[in-house]
Motif scaffolding. Sequence first.
Motif: not given
Length: 310
Positions: A251-263
Amino acid sequence: MTVQDIRAFNRFYTNVIGALDYGRHLYAPYTLTESRVLYELAHAPRTDAADLRAELSLDAGYLSRILNKFEQDGLVERAPSEKDPRRRRISLTPRGRDAADLLDERARETVGSLLGSVAPGDRARLADAMRSIRDILGDGHAPGAGEVVLREPGPGDLGWIVQRNAALYAAEYGWNTDYEGLVARIVADFAQDHDPHLERVWIAELNQRPVGCVMCVRDDTPATARLRLLLVEPEARGLGLGDRLVEAVIDFARGVGYRELVLWTNDVLGAARRIYQRHGFVLVAEKPHRSFGKDLVGQDWHLHLRGSGE
C-alpha cells in the motif's frame, strides 16, 4: 498450581471438545487431521507437499496417504512445481474447496452454539482466560490480530531488527553471523540515509513489545521499491501478521508512486514465500549460492503495482 490442576483442566476441556463434536458431525466424513490438511490447503493455495508437511509436523508417509485419498476423492490436484520440478504442488479442486468451506461453516456454527450458552457478561472474561493460557504456555499463538499495532520504529527498534533477525535465523535455519552482518548493513544504510517520503520501516507491536518488522526501501532500478527483512516472532505467528506487514509495504509503495515492488529471499523460507504468493508476487529468477554457512537457492520475486500512475 499442581500437576493435578492441569490434568483436571485437560479432562474438563476434552469433555467440552467431545461434546462439540458429538457423533463426529463436525469433521465427517474426515478425521481431525484430514480436516486440518484441508484447512491449510484452503488458506495457502498451491502449497508444496514439503511445506505442508513442515507446517503440520506430519510424517511424510501419513501425509502422502491423506493426499492420495483426497486425490482419489477429487478434492486435490498434484503437479510438479512450476519453479522446482523436485517439489510437488498441491492445490484444492472446486470440490475440495467446497468441502473445506463446509467444514469451516460447521466449525463456526458449533463454536457459535457454545458461546450462546455463555452469559454475555462472561464472554470477555472467557476470551481473556483463553488468551492468557495461550500466552503463558507459549503455543505460538499470541492474542488476536486486532491487538497488534503497526507503527514506525522508535529508539532501539532498529537494533532490535538486527538482533532478532540474527537470533531467529540462527535458531530456525542454522545461519551464521554472516547473516547478522548483512542485516546490520541494511539497517545502518537506512538509518544513515533514507528518504522518509519514499522509504519506511514498520514495527509490529503486541502487548507493548515488538513482534515483527518489515522495510520498504528504494531499489537501484528506477520507480522500483524493495521489500526487506520481513520477520514475525514465533509467538505471534498464525495471526496473519506477515500478511499485514506485506500489505503495508504494498500500500505504501503504490501510494507514493512506485511502479514495481521486488524482493530477494531463499527457497527454504516456505512460510514467507507463501505470503508473497498470496499477494501476487511472481518468482522471476532462482540461483544457488553459498551464504550464511549454508547451501541455499536465492529467489527474486516481483510485483507489478497496478494503479501506480497508470
